[in-house]
Design an enzyme around this catalytic site. Structure first.
Site: not given
Length: 243
Positions: A20, A92, A16-18, A156
């Site tokens: 935000t 996502e 999963r992305h970092g 995501h």
């Protein structure tokens, strides 16, 4: 249980992305595209060497084309020295009218929809995307990959959850049996004896002080060595995309 999806890659890491600013504020992102914040960029730099360390030569890196995922993925391709593949089919879940709202705002404005979401039921009237369509598009992206020993999918919270469920043959009644991936956490699956198995879930890199990120030592013991979902760090309760 349905037949296991047959893919050209027998080993998958879903990363999963970092973080935000919207993650930190509990705001639904969906297919809107707020960038990583400074914490998220640091998470990607810290996690990338740990994601990369056990991967075999020839591993592919495929990312959602949304900026928060693609920027996270670049931290890994820099370590591996491989090209980055982008695919919108890893985006996502489209959340329609919820995108840009916080959990509290959705609960206040759309209480019935919010209750269905918490229970994992279909959400009528929200617009966006049916969650059942998400694993179909993600699996289509994977089937288009060339043969390789492994692939890292940078994606995501909702998409990774639906894809893991599809690979394991879990139906809607098992929705959210597994905990959500935290920002920059990853899960690993492998195809063994004709079925997909979850080898580890919600693995996170150890927290490090500011400064250069050292590469993990090959013989070091990692706190994420087990495969139990409970061993990964849960997403913060305010992270709207983590459920």
């Amino acid at each position: 249980m349905s037949d296991a999806p047959v893919l050209p890659v027998p080993r998958l890491v879903l990363w999963r992305h970092g973080r935000t600013e919207w993650n930190a504020a509990g705001r639904f992102q969906g297919q809107l595209d707020p960038p990583l914040d400074e914490v998220g960029r640091r998470q990607a730099r810290q996690a990338a060497p740990h994601v990369a360390a056990p991967l075999p030569e020839g591993t592919l890196v495929l990312s959602s084309d949304l900026g928060r995922a693609a920027e996270t993925a670049v931290a890994l391709t820099d370590v591996l020295g491989v090209p980055l593949r982008l695919d919108p089919r890893l985006r996502e879940v489209g959340m329609g009218s919820w995108e840009g709202l916080t959990r509290e705002e959705v609960a206040e404005r759309h209480p019935d929809q919010y209750a269905d979401w918490l229970a994992g039921r279909p959400i009528a009237g929200r617009g966006g995307e049916d969650s059942a369509d998400v694993p179909a598009r993600a699996l289509a992206a994977l089937r288009d990959l060339p043969e390789a020993p492994a692939a890292v999918l940078v994606t995501h919270g909702g998409t990774s959850a639906r894809l893991i469920e599809a690979l394991l043959g879990l139906g809607p009644e098992h929705r959210r049996v597994l905990g959500p991936l935290a920002n920059c956490a990853w899960s690993e699956l492998a195809q063994q004896r004709g079925r997909w198995r979850l080898l580890r879930h919600n693995t996170t890199a150890p927290e490090l002080p500011d400064g250069p990120v050292p590469a993990p030592q090959p013989d070091a013991r990692h706190p994420d060595a087990g495969a139990s979902p409970e061993e990964g760090a849960p997403g913060p309760p305010q992270d709207a995309d983590a459920l």
